[in-house]
Design a protein around this motif. Structure first.
Motif, PDB file in Angstrom:
ATOM      1  N   SER A  67       0.842  -1.196   0.000  1.00  0.00           N
ATOM      2  CA  SER A  67       0.000   0.000   0.000  1.00  0.00           C
ATOM      3  C   SER A  67       0.875   1.242   0.000  1.00  0.00           C
ATOM      4  O   SER A  67       1.881   1.300   0.698  1.00  0.00           O
ATOM      5  CB  SER A  67      -0.905   0.004   1.239  1.00  0.00           C
ATOM      6  OG  SER A  67      -1.784  -1.103   1.219  1.00  0.00           O
TER       7      SER A  67
ATOM      8  N   GLN B  41       0.681   5.797  -0.826  1.00  0.00           N
ATOM      9  CA  GLN B  41      -0.127   6.977  -1.140  1.00  0.00           C
ATOM     10  C   GLN B  41       0.111   7.411  -2.580  1.00  0.00           C
ATOM     11  O   GLN B  41       1.156   7.112  -3.173  1.00  0.00           O
ATOM     12  CB  GLN B  41       0.209   8.117  -0.172  1.00  0.00           C
ATOM     13  CG  GLN B  41      -0.287   7.868   1.236  1.00  0.00           C
ATOM     14  CD  GLN B  41      -0.196   9.102   2.105  1.00  0.00           C
ATOM     15  OE1 GLN B  41       0.708   9.918   1.925  1.00  0.00           O
ATOM     16  NE2 GLN B  41      -1.114   9.237   3.036  1.00  0.00           N
ATOM     17  N   ALA B  42      -0.857   8.102  -3.124  1.00  0.00           N
ATOM     18  CA  ALA B  42      -0.731   8.620  -4.485  1.00  0.00           C
ATOM     19  C   ALA B  42       0.550   9.433  -4.626  1.00  0.00           C
ATOM     20  O   ALA B  42       0.909  10.207  -3.736  1.00  0.00           O
ATOM     21  CB  ALA B  42      -1.945   9.471  -4.832  1.00  0.00           C
TER      22      ALA B  42
ATOM     23  N   PRO C 125      -4.426   6.375  -7.678  1.00  0.00           N
ATOM     24  CA  PRO C 125      -5.437   5.454  -7.136  1.00  0.00           C
ATOM     25  C   PRO C 125      -5.962   4.475  -8.182  1.00  0.00           C
ATOM     26  O   PRO C 125      -6.272   3.325  -7.839  1.00  0.00           O
ATOM     27  CB  PRO C 125      -6.527   6.408  -6.644  1.00  0.00           C
ATOM     28  CG  PRO C 125      -5.797   7.655  -6.283  1.00  0.00           C
ATOM     29  CD  PRO C 125      -4.706   7.772  -7.321  1.00  0.00           C
TER      30      PRO C 125
ATOM     31  N   THR D 232      -4.585   0.901  -8.519  1.00  0.00           N
ATOM     32  CA  THR D 232      -4.926  -0.127  -7.531  1.00  0.00           C
ATOM     33  C   THR D 232      -5.489  -1.359  -8.221  1.00  0.00           C
ATOM     34  O   THR D 232      -6.441  -1.272  -8.998  1.00  0.00           O
ATOM     35  CB  THR D 232      -5.957   0.424  -6.524  1.00  0.00           C
ATOM     36  OG1 THR D 232      -5.356   1.482  -5.775  1.00  0.00           O
ATOM     37  CG2 THR D 232      -6.427  -0.669  -5.587  1.00  0.00           C
TER      38      THR D 232
ATOM     39  N   THR E 175      -2.146  -1.313  -3.707  1.00  0.00           N
ATOM     40  CA  THR E 175      -3.216  -0.406  -3.305  1.00  0.00           C
ATOM     41  C   THR E 175      -2.652   1.005  -3.195  1.00  0.00           C
ATOM     42  O   THR E 175      -1.682   1.226  -2.471  1.00  0.00           O
ATOM     43  CB  THR E 175      -3.834  -0.826  -1.969  1.00  0.00           C
ATOM     44  OG1 THR E 175      -4.324  -2.165  -2.080  1.00  0.00           O
ATOM     45  CG2 THR E 175      -4.974   0.103  -1.591  1.00  0.00           C
ATOM     46  N   VAL E 176      -3.250   1.936  -3.919  1.00  0.00           N
ATOM     47  CA  VAL E 176      -2.810   3.322  -3.915  1.00  0.00           C
ATOM     48  C   VAL E 176      -3.940   4.178  -3.355  1.00  0.00           C
ATOM     49  O   VAL E 176      -5.035   4.213  -3.907  1.00  0.00           O
ATOM     50  CB  VAL E 176      -2.437   3.801  -5.321  1.00  0.00           C
ATOM     51  CG1 VAL E 176      -1.874   5.223  -5.263  1.00  0.00           C
ATOM     52  CG2 VAL E 176      -1.427   2.855  -5.965  1.00  0.00           C
ATOM     53  N   SER E 177      -3.657   4.855  -2.275  1.00  0.00           N
ATOM     54  CA  SER E 177      -4.676   5.691  -1.631  1.00  0.00           C
ATOM     55  C   SER E 177      -4.482   7.152  -2.012  1.00  0.00           C
ATOM     56  O   SER E 177      -3.361   7.608  -2.238  1.00  0.00           O
ATOM     57  CB  SER E 177      -4.610   5.522  -0.120  1.00  0.00           C
ATOM     58  OG  SER E 177      -3.325   5.863   0.368  1.00  0.00           O
ATOM     59  N   SER E 178      -5.595   7.873  -2.050  1.00  0.00           N
ATOM     60  CA  SER E 178      -5.530   9.287  -2.458  1.00  0.00           C
ATOM     61  C   SER E 178      -5.289  10.193  -1.274  1.00  0.00           C
ATOM     62  O   SER E 178      -5.332   9.780  -0.127  1.00  0.00           O
ATOM     63  CB  SER E 178      -6.834   9.673  -3.136  1.00  0.00           C
ATOM     64  OG  SER E 178      -7.928   9.429  -2.287  1.00  0.00           O
TER      65      SER E 178
END
Length: 123
Positions: free
Chosen positions: A11, A13-14, A85, A88, A120-123
């Motif tokens: 995982s 972050q963007a 994101p 993902t 998984t890429v979170s915004s």
């Protein structure tokens, strides 16, 4: 025993980076590739490499992802930068004794697959 094993998902972050690795055993693969599948979407060819020199990318990852290969170790890498994101997905490594040219991105062409690694890429 023929086997393809991925590693390196996780995982982030963007805007961040991840590096995926895939090792093949049992055969000397002429070509290797990365595919991905997001929930509810079709499996998509991300990047492919023929021997260690010819590389191919889907438009959405050009200039952000780099595929490379250590041919002697039967290992392929996917360096993913500037992640978004929409990147993902479950990422799969595929390997084969053939190269499919303009059809490299078609999952049905490839004969050997790994179990996948989640990105998984979170915004």
């Amino acid at each position: 025993e023929v086997d393809v094993v991925e590693s390196g998902g996780g995982s982030v972050q963007a805007g961040g980076s991840l590096r995926l690795s895939c090792s093949g055993s049992g055969l000397t693969y002429t070509s290797m590739a990365w595919f991905r599948q997001a929930p509810g979407k079709e499996c998509e060819g991300v990047a492919g490499i023929y021997y260690s020199e010819s590389t191919y990318y889907v438009d959405s990852v050009k200039d952000r992802f780099t595929i490379s290969r250590d041919y002697g170790k039967n290992t392929v890498y996917l360096q993913m930068n500037s992640l978004k994101p929409e990147d993902t997905a479950m990422y799969y490594c595929a390997a084969d004794m053939s190269w499919y040219g303009d059809h490299w991105y078609e999952p049905a062409k490839w004969n050997y697959w790994g179990q996948g690694t989640q990105v998984t890429v979170s915004s």
